[in-house]
Scaffold this motif. Sequence first.
Motif, PDB file in Angstrom:
ATOM      1  N   GLN A  42       0.737  -1.299   0.134  1.00 31.65           N
ATOM      2  CA  GLN A  42      -0.194  -0.021   0.135  1.00 31.65           C
ATOM      3  C   GLN A  42       0.915   1.373  -0.169  1.00 31.65           C
ATOM      4  OE1 GLN A  42      -2.765  -0.736   3.502  1.00 31.65           O
ATOM      5  NE2 GLN A  42      -4.217  -0.467   1.888  1.00 31.65           N
ATOM      6  N   LYS A  43       2.143   1.101   0.658  1.00 25.89           N
ATOM      7  CA  LYS A  43       2.866   2.357   0.785  1.00 25.89           C
ATOM      8  C   LYS A  43       4.151   1.955   0.683  1.00 25.89           C
ATOM      9  CE  LYS A  43      -0.389   4.872   4.117  1.00 25.89           C
ATOM     10  NZ  LYS A  43      -0.061   5.928   5.288  1.00 25.89           N
ATOM     11  N   TYR A  44       5.095   3.158   0.783  1.00 26.96           N
ATOM     12  CA  TYR A  44       6.503   3.193   0.545  1.00 26.96           C
ATOM     13  C   TYR A  44       6.785   2.641   1.949  1.00 26.96           C
ATOM     14  CZ  TYR A  44       6.981   5.338  -3.930  1.00 26.96           C
ATOM     15  OH  TYR A  44       6.714   5.703  -5.223  1.00 26.96           O
ATOM     16  N   ASP A  45       6.309   2.817   2.978  1.00 27.96           N
ATOM     17  CA  ASP A  45       6.514   2.542   4.414  1.00 27.96           C
ATOM     18  C   ASP A  45       6.576   0.957   4.414  1.00 27.96           C
ATOM     19  OD1 ASP A  45       6.445   5.059   5.779  1.00 27.96           O
ATOM     20  OD2 ASP A  45       4.572   5.119   5.106  1.00 27.96           O
ATOM     21  N   ARG A 116       1.930  -0.756  -5.699  1.00 28.00           N
ATOM     22  CA  ARG A 116       0.963  -0.392  -4.495  1.00 28.00           C
ATOM     23  C   ARG A 116      -0.386  -0.200  -5.039  1.00 28.00           C
ATOM     24  NH1 ARG A 116       2.787   4.993  -3.690  1.00 28.00           N
ATOM     25  NH2 ARG A 116       3.907   4.992  -5.574  1.00 28.00           N
ATOM     26  N   LYS A 118      -3.649   1.956  -3.884  1.00 27.11           N
ATOM     27  CA  LYS A 118      -4.088   3.236  -3.317  1.00 27.11           C
ATOM     28  C   LYS A 118      -5.484   2.993  -2.592  1.00 27.11           C
ATOM     29  CE  LYS A 118      -2.087   6.096  -6.720  1.00 27.11           C
ATOM     30  NZ  LYS A 118      -2.241   7.381  -7.674  1.00 27.11           N
TER      31      LYS A 118
END
Length: 227
Positions: A42-45, A116, A118
């Motif tokens: 979902q995220k770069y995290d 990813r 969104k």
Amino acid sequence: MYLFFRWLVELWYRHIRFRTTILNVGNIPKEKGGFIVASNHQKYDDPPMIAAIFRGRLSFMAKSELFEKNKLFAWLIRRCGAFPVVRGGGDNAAIDRAVKDIRLKRIFVIFPEGTRSKTGELGRGKSGVAIIAGQSGAPVVPVCIMYAPDGKKHHAVVAVGKRIPAEELKIEDPTDRKQLKAVSKLIMDSIAKLQRQICEHYGIPVPGEDKKPEAAIEAAPEQEENS
């Protein structure tokens, strides 16, 4: 150097940037490598979030552009176990590197969807995860990450599934699309079960469920750790 960076990542992602809840703590392997972690994206995290939970040296692919734009950033992610991959190009060198790292008893992290989401809705798993699992003979630990499922902006939830044994991931013919698709689907179905578990735990709808026929997916047994 690696252990220092890993400690910083764990501190930041589990205690400062996010308050992290882990579901099914008992499913986290005691081994520090030699297996694959397959997660939604979902995220770069997501990569550092996984690094904050699994003990051991990580290895993961990152799009080649990330190594070209900023030399300092490229140096940093290399120190954390990243190596470049040319997306959409059937990068055999990257697959060979992944298999090598697994055999060196590292934890190889992959996001089977390849990009990813969104909306949080799960996409179809690409063949890369099946090829790497088949060639390495390694088990796969499915993971699902969701952010703010309870509406709290700085809350992250990571559900860890039971490992999928290598015997269930065998690929007799790496050119057989049917075999690759079946293994990829097996892994994505395991991630979907974990996503449903998180949603049921927090009483929220599964992303994208209103767009497709309802599927009866049984939630995994739950253990929880807050930090």
